[in-house]
Design an enzyme around this catalytic site. Structure first.
Site, PDB file in Angstrom:
ATOM      1  N   SER A 324       0.769  -1.277  -0.072  1.00 17.33           N
ATOM      2  CA  SER A 324      -0.113   0.118  -0.024  1.00 17.33           C
ATOM      3  C   SER A 324       0.717   1.211   0.054  1.00 17.33           C
ATOM      4  O   SER A 324       0.657   2.242  -0.092  1.00 17.33           O
ATOM      5  CB  SER A 324      -1.031  -0.078   1.268  1.00 17.33           C
ATOM      6  N   HIS A 367     -15.098  -0.950   4.277  1.00 19.26           N
ATOM      7  CA  HIS A 367     -14.734   0.518   4.969  1.00 19.26           C
ATOM      8  C   HIS A 367     -16.142   1.415   4.703  1.00 19.26           C
ATOM      9  O   HIS A 367     -16.289   2.376   5.138  1.00 19.26           O
ATOM     10  CB  HIS A 367     -13.735   1.023   4.118  1.00 19.26           C
ATOM     11  N   CYS A 380      -7.726   1.630   1.773  1.00 20.25           N
ATOM     12  CA  CYS A 380      -8.798   0.742   1.539  1.00 20.25           C
ATOM     13  C   CYS A 380      -8.283   0.132   0.159  1.00 20.25           C
ATOM     14  O   CYS A 380      -8.216   0.960  -1.057  1.00 20.25           O
ATOM     15  CB  CYS A 380     -10.121   1.843   1.260  1.00 20.25           C
TER      16      CYS A 380
END
Length: 636
Positions: A324, A367, A380
């Site tokens: 990420s 989420h 996310c």
């Protein structure tokens, strides 16, 4: 008539005799002149040429140049090498002498066998090294008992010394003996022929070997027909190697290594404006002194068989999926391409479908509805699947290259790897098949084919934090001269650097998202925030899978990191910068198989940035320079 002929013959004879006499006189004059030229005018030169038949010139190795940190702390230097040599002709029994020597200094059977072999090969007056790197006590003890050790002589040379052991091993590297391959590949230098000469084998020692090496001196000695040295006629010492000044801060390097502990990990701390690498650590490491002094086969086997790869520099040579931490690149690619705006929202219910395939978010329940800043702060996956599909892999790749990913950054040590930023053309060229949309999904969360190094992630973060300027990493400040009173002045600032070409509003959106990662109420690294006012950190967590999670595991529940074998655990990553409101330092951390980026890597990054801000190496020249000064030094 007869009388006239006789007179004519007499005159002819006289002329010929005079011509012969003149010729002889000319030849004698030329010979005398030549003798005068050789014996008087150039007598010294030809005397020396005759003496060359009994004179030898021996090369003298120069002292190797020191390597110091940004404040002048020696991290590679030279020390006395106290050693013992044996002259076989001066002892009746070499074996008895070696046995007597063993009472004062330990040496193994391998050394003993080596000495005995060399005794048979070499002439009896040639000194043979027996033991190197003695302590002063050992050296003194042998000197005291030298009358009882016939043939033994003490010698003092110089050897490379790395006073901080493994702390700088991957940066500085080490020196070693010249190999046959070195002789074939390196530029010709008589020094390489010296049997005990050492050259750089890795790190800075290798990259800057030539200037660090220096220039040879010589000793002119008189020797007999057998090669025995009778006396030294004259000597000229060599020119020491030049000094290399690194950008590294020794204090910060020590803290980083201590904080990383026994993990298999790497970290890079850098100045976002000048590109100075202030700390670069790869753990575990190795002791370069073992290589400089001659590493044993046992030590070598332990290093190469270690699964945590202590010989490799993970900071520049380790290639990992960025996870990420790559999401800022995807976000910028989408914003700059105009396929989304910063208010673009996506609803995350924990998964999304692409044909028959299901792609999951790390948060099982999802989420809910998120905009871009919240998607970055909460990391996310569903959001980034969506925008990656919209922008496409090729535009993501183009943005990644702008930030230094997928290419070598030409830092001054060997072993750097380029990583990989895939494109449609790359896959077709390498695998011969077309790119699939599902692969774009994987790229959107920093997985799939994407590979980066910790150094690249640090540079990416620095370029984000400095306002989108092209800063490149720098490990060496100078080689062969520096201003010791102001070692940190004259560094570039962000305004001096060329722009990457990112719209300021796009960059601000991404940076706000990174701020929420740490300082937001729902940020993925909120537990690792810096609480000191004015030092706040912004960043991004990353968790990179090393194996695919099966459908069965998702149904039964994914095992916790501590429940898996070490090699099956995810890599933990974090990139960040501080202070958020006035950025100056960037950091990248990876913990191999560390599990979660928020739990394993983010706390390390926080501590590194806090210590960097406390030490503030870019603004603290005075104390360190004054500490180095000798009595009598004055301010200019």
């Amino acid at each position: 008539m007869a009388k006239d002929q006789h007179k004519e013959k007499g005159r002819l004879f006289t002329r010929r005799a005079l011509m012969m006499a003149g010729g002889q006189a000319a030849l004698m004059s030329a010979l005398a002149g030549r003798l005068y030229y050789l014996q008087v005018l150039h007598s010294d030169q030809y005397t020396t040429m005759a003496d060359e038949n009994r004179m030898n010139i021996q090369l003298l190795a120069p002292l190797r140049g020191q390597i110091v940190d940004r404040f002048g702390v020696e991290i590679a230097s030279n020390r006395h090498n106290y050693r013992v040599v044996l002259i076989p002709e001066q002892t009746k029994s070499v074996e008895d002498t070696l046995e007597a020597l063993a009472q004062f200094v330990p040496y193994d059977e391998i050394d003993r066998e080596r000495v005995l072999k060399e005794v048979k090969k070499k002439r009896s007056f040639v000194p043979i090294p027996v033991v190197d790197n003695l302590t002063w006590d050992q050296f003194a003890r042998i000197n005291v008992h030298s009358p009882d050790l016939p043939g033994i002589q003490m010698d003092v040379g110089a050897t490379r010394n790395y006073p901080y052991g493994d702390l700088f091993a991957h940066i500085v590297g080490y020196v070693g003996a010249v190999s046959e391959k070195d002789l074939q590949t390196l530029e010709a230098d008589p020094l390489l022929e010296l049997p005990e000469f050492r050259i750089g084998k890795s790190g800075i020692e290798k990259f800057y070997d030539k200037p660090l090496r220096g220039k040879a001196g010589y000793s002119r000695v008189e020797a007999n027909a057998y090669g025995r040295i009778i006396r030294e006629l004259n000597r000229e010492e060599g020119t020491p190697g030049t000094e290399a000044v690194l950008t590294i801060d020794k204090k910060l390097q020590e803290f980083t290594a201590k904080r990383m502990g026994t993990e298999s990990a790497a970290a890079v701390v850098m100045d976002i404006h000048s590109g100075d690498i202030l700390s670069m650590v790869s753990v575990p490491a190795f002791d370069p002194n073992a290589f400089a002094n001659g590493i044993s086969s046992k030590e070598w086997k332990e290093l190469v068989s270690n699964s945590k790869r202590p010989l490799g520099n993970k900071a520049i040579g380790g290639q990992y999926p960025p996870g990420s931490t790559f999401k800022m690149i995807v976000a910028l690619a989408a914003l700059e391409a105009g396929v989304i705006v910063d208010s673009h929202e996506v609803f995350c219910r924990g998964h999304t479908n692409l044909g028959k395939h299901r792609f999951h978010c790390w948060k099982r329940g999802g989420h809910g509805k998120l905009n871009l800043e919240d998607a970055i702060s909460q990391s996310c996956d569903i959001y980034f699947y969506d925008i990656a599909r919209k922008v496409g892999v090729d535009r993501i790749a183009e943005m990644a290259h702008r930030f230094g990913l997928g290419e070598k950054l030409d830092i001054d040590i060997l072993g750097e790897r380029a990583g990989l930023i895939p494109t449609k053309a790359w896959k077709y060229a390498v695998q011969g098949v077309k790119w699939q949309v599902g692969e774009t999904y994987n790229v959107g969360i920093g997985q799939g084919f994407v590979l980066t190094t910790p150094l690249q992630l640090a540079v990416m973060t620095a370029r984000l934090a400095n306002g989108g300027k092209i800063v490149n990493p720098r490990l060496v400040r100078s080689v062969g001269g520096r201003d010791t009173d102001a070692p940190l002045l004259g560094d570039p600032v962000a305004s001096d650097l060329p722009s990457i070409g990112i719209t300021p509003s796009s960059l601000r959106t991404v940076l706000r998202g990174m701020n929420k990662v740490v300082n937001g109420k729902r940020g993925s690294a909120r537990a690792a925030k810096i609480k000191t006012e004015g030092w706040e950190m912004a960043g991004k967590t990353g968790t990179a899978q090393v194996r695919r999670i099966s459908k069965k595991e998702r149904i039964e529940g994914v095992r916790k990191a501590h429940e898996k074998p070490w090699e099956e655990r995810d890599h933990a990553l974090f990139v960040g910068f501080a202070p958020y409101n006035d950025p100056r330092y960037a950091v990248a951390v990876i913990v191999e198989h560390g599990g979660s980026g928020s739990k394993a890597a983010a706390p390390i990054a926080r501590d590194l940035l806090q210590e960097t801000l406390r030490l503030d190496p870019l603004r603290r020249p005075s104390h360190d320079v004054l500490a180095r000064r000798k009595p009598g030094d004055t301010d200019a």
